[in-house]
Design an enzyme around this catalytic site. Structure first.
Site, mmCIF file in Angstrom:
data_model
loop_
_atom_site.group_PDB
_atom_site.id
_atom_site.type_symbol
_atom_site.label_atom_id
_atom_site.label_comp_id
_atom_site.label_asym_id
_atom_site.label_seq_id
_atom_site.Cartn_x
_atom_site.Cartn_y
_atom_site.Cartn_z
ATOM 1 N N LYS A 22 0.824 -1.209 0.000
ATOM 2 C CA LYS A 22 0.000 0.000 0.000
ATOM 3 C C LYS A 22 0.866 1.270 0.000
ATOM 4 C CE LYS A 22 -4.027 -2.285 0.816
ATOM 5 N NZ LYS A 22 -3.620 -3.657 1.090
HETATM 6 C C1 LIG Z 1 -4.284 -4.769 0.739
HETATM 7 C C2 LIG Z 1 -3.542 -6.042 0.726
HETATM 8 C C3 LIG Z 1 -3.872 -7.075 -0.148
HETATM 9 C C4 LIG Z 1 -5.050 -6.983 -1.085
HETATM 10 O O1 LIG Z 1 -4.907 -5.991 -2.047
HETATM 11 P P1 LIG Z 1 -6.190 -5.446 -2.826
HETATM 12 O O2 LIG Z 1 -5.716 -4.291 -3.610
HETATM 13 O O3 LIG Z 1 -7.175 -5.051 -1.765
HETATM 14 O O4 LIG Z 1 -6.696 -6.573 -3.650
HETATM 15 C C5 LIG Z 1 -3.083 -8.203 -0.162
HETATM 16 N N1 LIG Z 1 -2.042 -8.341 0.690
HETATM 17 C C6 LIG Z 1 -1.706 -7.380 1.557
HETATM 18 C C7 LIG Z 1 -0.561 -7.603 2.480
HETATM 19 C C8 LIG Z 1 -2.424 -6.192 1.601
HETATM 20 O O5 LIG Z 1 -2.087 -5.242 2.451
#
Ligand SMILES: *Cc1c(COP(=O)(O)O)cnc(C)c1O
Length: 467
Positions: free
Chosen positions: A113
């Site tokens: 993120k």
């Molecule tokens: C947010 C997240 C996901 C999922 O990603 P999306 O964009 O919501 O599909 C997978 N793994 C981790 C560690 C995350 O933080």
């Protein structure tokens, strides 16, 4: 470049407008009116670029209402050694002859993120300063979005952050990371509910147009197209690192929850990046895997959403899924609106007649991984390849192995580092994950969080008292 709603309502608007607005006014999601295209020549020219320079090129295709020189500055302010630990920003880590991990988790909160959020924090501040405006970010997080947003927005001028997280559903490390922030513009609300309920509260307040306008609400969860566009960059980056010819196809496997990460891959593919398969990897909350296998979309209630050991994927109503359906239905907002209306009434929809298109036209395939798979994969990869991976990435690697094809490189997105989920690492290999030196004292810091009931009105009042 203008942006339209997936539900067909309203006028086409500029990037800066959708950046600050989040959900479109008709309840849909913002999408580019036309998909920018990238030629083989452009790809070849991009091979030599640094991450920040590549980001400038890719983002300038989506963001045409901000001068490219300014984008260049914002990209360099976001993607540097200081924030991501090395000049590479996104290292490619080879597991074996076919599979490599795309290292998206080198940023301040050890999860992918950060890749989009660091940029979003800077571009928010830039746009708000230009307009002399303020913004109140209301978001829901299953763990990683919240901390990435808070680390990107802490101390930023003109911005307050109200972040809802599900009480008792985050790892100790995730809690320590988010709740230990003491910045005055950051508010943590621990909601007595699951992630989908937190997200419903965010949607309810965002759909209350009077409230939204009066309090200048904005969003940073993956429904914000600013995030989607910043994530498109690393699909190009990874492809440029592992190929030598401009027509070489590679496949990507993406541990998925809210469908934001893989949607960015879908967009990269629509732009002309040679991607063969986009492999959706889910955990036990396999609503999306079921859709890509059967064509039937059957989101589940909060009560039927399991708390798993890959908690950032514990999502049964993936917001960004609507953006893919919009393309699947030929970018016809009227059709999308009708489909979502019927979903609201019937609780599911059936697109099984379109199923052949999922893979043939869009490259999508899917698989799922369970707690036992996750543990076995972490252990196996650690013992065989000496690489310790987090549970979400392990879901990806498990599903990727089921989709390998002769002569096609497979890139698995590493969505977090193991230190964030050390409880599961302990269970898998009998020892905890190493904690990066600079984060060792995190658990002992005082925490700043308010526990609240799972109720829209409670959250509304909380915000009114603090804005
Ligand atoms: C947010 C997240 C996901 C999922 O990603 P999306 O964009 O919501 O599909 C997978 N793994 C981790 C560690 C995350 O933080």
């Amino acid at each position: 470049m203008k942006y339209v709603s997936t539900r067909g309502g309203g006028q086409a608007v500029n990037f800066s407008d959708i950046l600050l607005e989040g959900l479109a006014r008709d309840g849909g999601l913002a999408m580019p009116e036309i998909m920018p295209q990238v030629s083989a020549d452009m790809l070849e020219q991009w091979r030599q670029l640094s991450y920040a320079d590549l980001a400038t090129e890719v983002l300038s295709l989506f963001i045409t209402d901000i001068p490219k020189d300014d984008l260049h500055q914002l990209a360099h302010k976001s993607y540097n050694k200081q924030a991501f630990g090395s000049d590479e920003i996104v290292p490619i880590k080879k597991l074996d002859d076919q599979i490599s991990l795309v290292g998206l988790s080198e940023g301040p909160t050890l999860a992918f993120k950060d890749m989009a959020m660091q940029f979003l924090g800077n571009i928010f501040e830039y746009v708000l300063a230009k307009r002399g405006a303020t913004l109140n970010i209301l978001g829901a997080t299953s763990g990683d979005t919240g901390s990435a947003a808070e680390y990107a927005l802490r101390g930023k001028k003109g911005i307050k952050v109200f972040m809802l997280s599900p009480f008792g559903r985050m790892s100790e490390f995730q809690r320590a990371q988010m709740y230990s922030l003491q910045d005055e513009n950051i508010f943590n609300l621990s909601v007595k509910g699951v992630f989908d309920e937190c997200q419903d509260i965010v949607k309810a307040l965002g759909n209350d147009l009077a409230f939204k306008e009066h309090y200048h609400l904005g969003a940073v969860n993956s429904i914000n197209f600013g995030r989607i566009s910043a994530q498109v960059v690393y699909y190009f980056w990874a492809w440029l690192r592992v190929t030598s010819q401009s027509d070489e196809q590679v496949s990507f496997t993406v541990p998925s929850g809210n469908f934001g990460n893989i949607l960015s891959g879908h967009i990269a593919r629509m732009m002309g990046l040679p991607i063969r398969h986009l492999v959706v990897a889910t955990n036990e909350n396999n609503v999306l895997e079921e859709f890509f296998r059967t064509g039937i979309y059957r989101p589940r209630s909060a009560a039927n959403t399991y708390a798993t050991s890959s908690p950032s994927m514990d999502i049964s109503k993936a917001s960004n899924f609507e953006r893919f359906i919009y393309h699947l239905l030929d970018s016809d907002g009227t059709k999308v609106k009708a489909l979502w209306d019927s979903l609201a009434q019937q609780g599911e929809f059936d697109l099984s007649t379109m199923k052949p298109l999922f893979e043939e036209k869009y490259g999508f395939v899917a698989g799922m991984s369970t707690h036992a798979d996750r543990l076995a994969t972490i252990k196996h990869e650690f013992e065989q390849h000496g690489y310790l991976m987090d549970p979400h990435t392990a879901d990806g690697v498990k599903v990727a192995r089921e989709h390998l094809e002769e002569g096609v490189k497979m890139l698995v997105l590493e969505t977090a580092l193991p230190a964030k989920f050390t409880e599961t690492i302990q269970e898998a290999i009998g020892q905890p994950a190493p904690i990066p030196e600079h984060l060792k004292g995190l658990k002992n810091l005082p925490q700043r969080v308010d526990v609240v009931d799972c109720d829209v009105e409670v959250v509304r009042k909380y915000m009114q008292e603090r804005i």
